[in-house]
Scaffold this motif. Structure first.
Motif, PDB file in Angstrom:
ATOM      1  N   ARG A 160     -50.129 -16.089  11.133  1.00  0.00           N
ATOM      2  CA  ARG A 160     -49.313 -14.900  10.877  1.00  0.00           C
ATOM      3  C   ARG A 160     -49.762 -14.232   9.573  1.00  0.00           C
ATOM      4  O   ARG A 160     -50.212 -14.895   8.651  1.00  0.00           O
ATOM      5  CB  ARG A 160     -47.841 -15.287  10.769  1.00  0.00           C
ATOM      6  CG  ARG A 160     -47.253 -15.741  12.102  1.00  0.00           C
ATOM      7  CD  ARG A 160     -45.832 -16.197  11.920  1.00  0.00           C
ATOM      8  NE  ARG A 160     -45.749 -17.356  11.048  1.00  0.00           N
ATOM      9  CZ  ARG A 160     -44.613 -17.929  10.688  1.00  0.00           C
ATOM     10  NH1 ARG A 160     -43.471 -17.447  11.102  1.00  0.00           N
ATOM     11  NH2 ARG A 160     -44.607 -18.989   9.909  1.00  0.00           N
ATOM     12  N   ASP A 189     -51.318 -21.620  11.402  1.00  0.00           N
ATOM     13  CA  ASP A 189     -50.397 -20.488  11.275  1.00  0.00           C
ATOM     14  C   ASP A 189     -51.225 -19.260  10.910  1.00  0.00           C
ATOM     15  O   ASP A 189     -51.727 -19.139   9.799  1.00  0.00           O
ATOM     16  CB  ASP A 189     -49.383 -20.793  10.173  1.00  0.00           C
ATOM     17  CG  ASP A 189     -48.220 -19.822  10.213  1.00  0.00           C
ATOM     18  OD1 ASP A 189     -48.379 -18.715  10.790  1.00  0.00           O
ATOM     19  OD2 ASP A 189     -47.149 -20.158   9.677  1.00  0.00           O
ATOM     20  N   ARG A 246     -39.220 -19.455  17.635  1.00  0.00           N
ATOM     21  CA  ARG A 246     -39.754 -18.177  17.126  1.00  0.00           C
ATOM     22  C   ARG A 246     -39.993 -17.193  18.272  1.00  0.00           C
ATOM     23  O   ARG A 246     -39.729 -16.000  18.143  1.00  0.00           O
ATOM     24  CB  ARG A 246     -41.063 -18.419  16.365  1.00  0.00           C
ATOM     25  CG  ARG A 246     -40.858 -19.156  15.047  1.00  0.00           C
ATOM     26  CD  ARG A 246     -42.197 -19.560  14.466  1.00  0.00           C
ATOM     27  NE  ARG A 246     -42.062 -20.287  13.218  1.00  0.00           N
ATOM     28  CZ  ARG A 246     -43.044 -21.002  12.680  1.00  0.00           C
ATOM     29  NH1 ARG A 246     -44.225 -21.078  13.277  1.00  0.00           N
ATOM     30  NH2 ARG A 246     -42.858 -21.627  11.537  1.00  0.00           N
ATOM     31  N   ALA A 247     -40.522 -17.717  19.377  1.00  0.00           N
ATOM     32  CA  ALA A 247     -40.874 -16.843  20.500  1.00  0.00           C
ATOM     33  C   ALA A 247     -39.638 -16.199  21.114  1.00  0.00           C
ATOM     34  O   ALA A 247     -39.668 -15.020  21.483  1.00  0.00           O
ATOM     35  CB  ALA A 247     -41.650 -17.635  21.559  1.00  0.00           C
ATOM     36  N   GLN A 272     -47.888 -17.539  17.949  1.00  0.00           N
ATOM     37  CA  GLN A 272     -47.208 -18.823  18.184  1.00  0.00           C
ATOM     38  C   GLN A 272     -47.998 -19.731  19.125  1.00  0.00           C
ATOM     39  O   GLN A 272     -47.943 -20.946  19.011  1.00  0.00           O
ATOM     40  CB  GLN A 272     -45.791 -18.591  18.724  1.00  0.00           C
ATOM     41  CG  GLN A 272     -44.856 -17.976  17.694  1.00  0.00           C
ATOM     42  CD  GLN A 272     -44.945 -18.684  16.353  1.00  0.00           C
ATOM     43  OE1 GLN A 272     -44.868 -19.906  16.266  1.00  0.00           O
ATOM     44  NE2 GLN A 272     -45.157 -17.923  15.286  1.00  0.00           N
ATOM     45  N   SER A 327     -42.247 -23.245  17.877  1.00  0.00           N
ATOM     46  CA  SER A 327     -42.820 -22.001  18.411  1.00  0.00           C
ATOM     47  C   SER A 327     -41.872 -21.369  19.433  1.00  0.00           C
ATOM     48  O   SER A 327     -41.778 -20.143  19.508  1.00  0.00           O
ATOM     49  CB  SER A 327     -44.184 -22.261  19.037  1.00  0.00           C
ATOM     50  OG  SER A 327     -44.027 -22.926  20.269  1.00  0.00           O
TER      51      SER A 327
END
Lengths: 226, 270
Positions: free
Chosen positions: A224, A222, A94-95, A213, A91
């Motif tokens: 998303r 998840d 990704r963040a 995230q 995460s």
């Protein structure tokens, strides 16, 4: 897991490595949040010094992204994280990408602010920028705050705020459209404002990604593209 | 970590049962004299499934594994209670021939233990005593097939009559796997099969486990969590003799259900 923590690994150095990654993420979040606030201030105050500061500051944001990414790669190579540790590291990678993009949007806003100042500030159109700026900076702040506490409920509430941001964005575009029609000579300046509200709306989207995230870390889900 | 009292009735979390089981274990308790090593474990191992059993030292995973082909019978004072069945048939039936059972449920140990005989004899021995070959040609075929399945044939085909103990550690372990396969088992139990091997030999065995699962059911006890993550379909986590959690391996290593599992696989278990 009810509560996430970096502590209590048998290898205490592992605790420190995760703590380090996370505190760097939080520092990057703080820096990016400040960049957005300053960029909005640069437009509203027509302050070219602040705009220049934001443009310079983006280099720091980029450096932070690379540093955190490197640390994540290292911890994966060294520790082969699993479960909540793995979710945390993934995460964070990704963040940081979202935070870096937010930094880029802040830089774009600052550049448009400089163009506006150069052409001479407008008499109207700033209210919508101010309004959207307030909503987006609040949303980003809430997202970072939820990240700091791995608070999935707060993250879900912040995701909901994006709907409000999208509505304000549409209303802002509509108002700028009217202003451009009534003052065609100032089209170029108004287009700067259009690009600025567009950047603010994108920042809202990235803040939403951050929240997704948080849910991934805290709940292992998840969410998303749902 | 929460304080767990082993005498309390514990409920295993996750998916401990299987729609198409090869082995079914119900309420299994194992004792060494007065000491209880396994507490009320119920679990299925599916056909062609690779089941990994993990947990800290002394958690009972190897004891449980050894109960599955009655290896514990040879341990003095060891008592197994509960139901352990293969294809619905109890393995603790007193009429059952234990030698035959150990052919059907083969075992590979931590340290490769080839017989002090030739490579050929190591593989052929079981087939001979179980009467699986009518002729030398049959036996040759069994040896070649088994060594092939164990991924060892190409390396040893020109020295079949040299001692098995002359092979490298990884090759010896594959020889032991070939020996287990030669008697056409249904299940292969592996007790830390790679712990004495280097990473390359380990990778070969892991590759082999995946291939063998097409024909056999495999239960593997391992101290390497990464190995469990790489080779198994489901993972069972044992703690102080109790079965804490059984779940699909991808779930156990990304989002385990029980906090004890989480503590162990993230290296927080003190």
């Amino acid at each position: 897991m009810d509560k996430l923590s970096f502590e209590n690994h048998i290898a205490s150095r592992y605790d420190e490595e995760l703590e380090q990654i996370f505190s760097q993420l939080m520092a990057m979040g703080g820096k990016v949040e400040q960049q957005v606030q300053l960029a909005v201030k640069a437009i509203l105050d027509s302050d070219s010094n602040i705009a220049e500061r934001v443009i310079q500051g983006d280099k720091d944001v980029d450096r932070m992204e690379i540093r955190i990414d490197e640390d994540c790669v290292l911890v994966i190579a060294r520790r082969q994280p699993t479960a909540s540790d793995l979710r945390l590291v993934i995460s964070v990678t990704r963040a940081v990408a979202d935070l870096e993009r937010i930094g880029d949007e802040a830089e774009k806003i600052a550049k448009h602010a400089l163009e506006l100042i150069e052409h001479g500030p407008l008499m109207s159109g700033y209210t919508v920028v101010s309004q959207l700026g307030v909503s987006v900076t609040a949303m980003l702040h809430n997202a970072l705050d939820a990240f700091a506490r791995f608070d999935a409920d707060a993250a879900m509430r912040t995701i909901d705020e994006d709907k409000q941001v999208d509505q304000e964005y549409k209303a802002a575009l509509s108002e700028l459209d009217t202003l451009m029609a009534s003052e065609p000579a100032l089209l170029k300046q108004y287009l700067n404002l259009v690009w600025i509200v567009r950047s603010l709306e994108r920042i809202g989207d990235h803040a939403k990604n951050l929240c997704e995230q948080i849910v991934f870390v805290a709940k292992g889900k998840d969410i998303r593209h749902q | 970590m929460p304080d767990m009292k082993v005498n309390e009735k514990h409920v295993t979390v996750g998916k401990q049962f299987h729609d198409d089981p090869r082995m079914t274990m119900r309420n299994v308790n194992v004792f060494y004299g007065e000491k209880q090593a396994i507490h009320d474990v119920s679990i299925d191992i599916g056909k062609n499934e690779v089941m990994a059993m993990i947990g800290p030292s002394g958690c009972g995973k190897s004891t449980f594994l050894r109960s599955l082909n009655r290896m514990n019978d040879t341990v003095e004072g060891c008592r197994v209670e509960g139901e352990i069945c293969m294809d619905g048939e109890s393995l603790y039936n007193t009429k059952l021939d234990v030698v035959e059972l150990r052919a059907r449920v083969g075992m590979v140990f931590q340290k490769p233990n080839p017989f002090p005989k030739s490579i050929y004899e190591n593989v052929a021995y079981g087939a001979k005593i179980h009467g699986l070959a009518d002729s030398r040609i049959d036996l040759d075929e069994i040896v070649e097939n088994s060594l092939n399945k164990a991924g060892l044939w190409k390396e040893v085909k020109d020295r079949l009559h040299q001692p098995g103990t002359g092979l490298s550690g990884g090759q010896q372990q594959r020889l032991c796997i070939a020996r287990a396969i030669a008697v056409t088992p249904e299940v292969i139990l592996m007790d830390e099969p790679c712990s004495a091997l280097d990473p390359i030999a380990t990778a070969r065995i892991e590759e082999l486990i995946k291939e063998l699962s097409e024909n056999f059911t495999i239960a593997i006890v391992t101290h390497s969590m990464q190995q469990a993550a790489r080779v198994s379909d489901r993972t069972a986590y044992f703690h102080l003799g109790q079965l804490i959690e059984v779940n699909p391996t991808e779930q156990v290593f990304t989002m385990p259900e029980h906090e004890l599992t989480e503590g162990y696989i993230t290296g927080r278990f003190g």
